[in-house]
Design a protein around this motif. Structure first.
Motif, PDB file in Angstrom:
ATOM      1  N   LEU A  16      -5.376  -4.587   3.766  1.00  0.00           N
ATOM      2  CA  LEU A  16      -4.316  -3.748   4.126  1.00  0.00           C
ATOM      3  C   LEU A  16      -3.290  -4.670   4.010  1.00  0.00           C
ATOM      4  CD1 LEU A  16      -5.621  -2.005   7.305  1.00  0.00           C
ATOM      5  CD2 LEU A  16      -5.379  -1.323   5.095  1.00  0.00           C
ATOM      6  N   VAL A  17      -2.126  -4.267   3.526  1.00  0.00           N
ATOM      7  CA  VAL A  17      -0.860  -4.838   3.300  1.00  0.00           C
ATOM      8  C   VAL A  17       0.315  -4.262   4.380  1.00  0.00           C
ATOM      9  CG1 VAL A  17       0.940  -5.583   1.762  1.00  0.00           C
ATOM     10  CG2 VAL A  17      -1.394  -5.622   1.029  1.00  0.00           C
ATOM     11  N   SER A  18       1.109  -5.145   5.056  1.00  0.00           N
ATOM     12  CA  SER A  18       2.023  -4.591   5.841  1.00  0.00           C
ATOM     13  C   SER A  18       3.438  -5.245   5.561  1.00  0.00           C
ATOM     14  CB  SER A  18       1.842  -4.973   7.294  1.00  0.00           C
ATOM     15  OG  SER A  18       1.949  -6.370   7.337  1.00  0.00           O
ATOM     16  N   THR A  19       4.216  -4.540   5.364  1.00  0.00           N
ATOM     17  CA  THR A  19       5.565  -4.583   5.186  1.00  0.00           C
ATOM     18  C   THR A  19       6.740  -3.991   6.105  1.00  0.00           C
ATOM     19  OG1 THR A  19       6.067  -2.765   3.613  1.00  0.00           O
ATOM     20  CG2 THR A  19       5.360  -4.776   2.540  1.00  0.00           C
ATOM     21  N   GLU A  22      13.132  -0.469   6.576  1.00  0.00           N
ATOM     22  CA  GLU A  22      14.304  -0.773   6.816  1.00  0.00           C
ATOM     23  C   GLU A  22      14.792  -0.664   8.377  1.00  0.00           C
ATOM     24  OE1 GLU A  22      16.945   1.804   4.506  1.00  0.00           O
ATOM     25  OE2 GLU A  22      16.253   0.705   2.431  1.00  0.00           O
ATOM     26  N   ASP A  23      14.113   0.211   8.812  1.00  0.00           N
ATOM     27  CA  ASP A  23      14.383   0.296  10.354  1.00  0.00           C
ATOM     28  C   ASP A  23      13.570  -0.664  11.131  1.00  0.00           C
ATOM     29  OD1 ASP A  23      11.849   1.292  10.412  1.00  0.00           O
ATOM     30  OD2 ASP A  23      12.295   3.513  11.171  1.00  0.00           O
ATOM     31  N   GLY A  24      12.868  -1.408  10.625  1.00  0.00           N
ATOM     32  CA  GLY A  24      12.115  -2.522  11.535  1.00  0.00           C
ATOM     33  C   GLY A  24      10.606  -2.141  11.716  1.00  0.00           C
ATOM     34  N   SER A  25      10.420  -0.822  11.510  1.00  0.00           N
ATOM     35  CA  SER A  25       8.899  -0.394  11.973  1.00  0.00           C
ATOM     36  C   SER A  25       7.964  -0.811  10.678  1.00  0.00           C
ATOM     37  CB  SER A  25       8.989   1.087  11.776  1.00  0.00           C
ATOM     38  OG  SER A  25       9.395   1.715  10.547  1.00  0.00           O
ATOM     39  N   LEU A  26       6.730  -0.952  11.001  1.00  0.00           N
ATOM     40  CA  LEU A  26       5.852  -1.419   9.980  1.00  0.00           C
ATOM     41  C   LEU A  26       5.226  -0.496   9.127  1.00  0.00           C
ATOM     42  CD1 LEU A  26       3.808  -4.085  11.832  1.00  0.00           C
ATOM     43  CD2 LEU A  26       5.471  -4.564  10.313  1.00  0.00           C
ATOM     44  N   ASN A  27       5.117  -0.817   7.703  1.00  0.00           N
ATOM     45  CA  ASN A  27       4.383   0.155   6.794  1.00  0.00           C
ATOM     46  C   ASN A  27       3.135  -0.657   6.558  1.00  0.00           C
ATOM     47  OD1 ASN A  27       4.242   1.941   4.675  1.00  0.00           O
ATOM     48  ND2 ASN A  27       4.648   0.224   3.330  1.00  0.00           N
ATOM     49  N   LEU A  59       5.544 -10.074   2.964  1.00  0.00           N
ATOM     50  CA  LEU A  59       4.492  -9.301   3.064  1.00  0.00           C
ATOM     51  C   LEU A  59       3.323  -9.746   3.860  1.00  0.00           C
ATOM     52  CD1 LEU A  59       1.852  -9.628   1.130  1.00  0.00           C
ATOM     53  CD2 LEU A  59       3.418  -8.858  -0.466  1.00  0.00           C
ATOM     54  N   THR A  60       2.251  -9.168   4.747  1.00  0.00           N
ATOM     55  CA  THR A  60       1.270  -9.526   5.290  1.00  0.00           C
ATOM     56  C   THR A  60       0.053  -8.988   4.744  1.00  0.00           C
ATOM     57  OG1 THR A  60       2.812 -10.215   7.035  1.00  0.00           O
ATOM     58  CG2 THR A  60       0.227 -10.205   7.371  1.00  0.00           C
ATOM     59  N   VAL A  61      -0.932  -9.749   4.418  1.00  0.00           N
ATOM     60  CA  VAL A  61      -2.057  -9.251   3.846  1.00  0.00           C
ATOM     61  C   VAL A  61      -3.299  -9.534   5.234  1.00  0.00           C
ATOM     62  CG1 VAL A  61      -4.204  -9.311   2.129  1.00  0.00           C
ATOM     63  CG2 VAL A  61      -1.510 -10.098   1.578  1.00  0.00           C
TER      64      VAL A  61
END
Length: 95
Positions: A16-19, A22-27, A59-61
């Protein structure tokens, strides 16, 4: 020994990759990842995740084993606390 030493090169890992949006929430979305010479190799097509990486260079993996979390991430129903409870490895990279 670095964390990446525990993984085989040229093997595809489902992660899973998180980014940050623009609004600061996580994808958070699932991706296939290869590791070669301590670099991450993704095949990312134009989408929200790629846009976020270009905008923030970060990004975070997440390496984990719970298939349900991958399904939830794919359908945008992943609870971030559930993710953090199941993480085997977390690697943050800035580019």
């Amino acid at each position: 020994m670095a964390i990446l030493d525990n993984f085989e090169e040229d093997m595809t890992y489902e992660v899973l990759v998180s980014t940050k949006n623009e609004d600061g929430s996580l994808n958070v979305k699932p991706f296939g990842l290869k590791i070669k010479d301590n670099d991450f190799i993704f095949k990312i097509f134009p989408n929200k995740t790629l846009l976020n990486i270009k905008n923030s260079d970060e990004l975070t993996v997440y390496f984990l084993q719970d298939v349900l979390l991958f399904t939830k991430a794919l359908t945008s129903n992943l609870d971030y606390d559930d993710l953090l409870n199941e993480v085997n490895y977390e690697i943050r990279r800035s580019y």
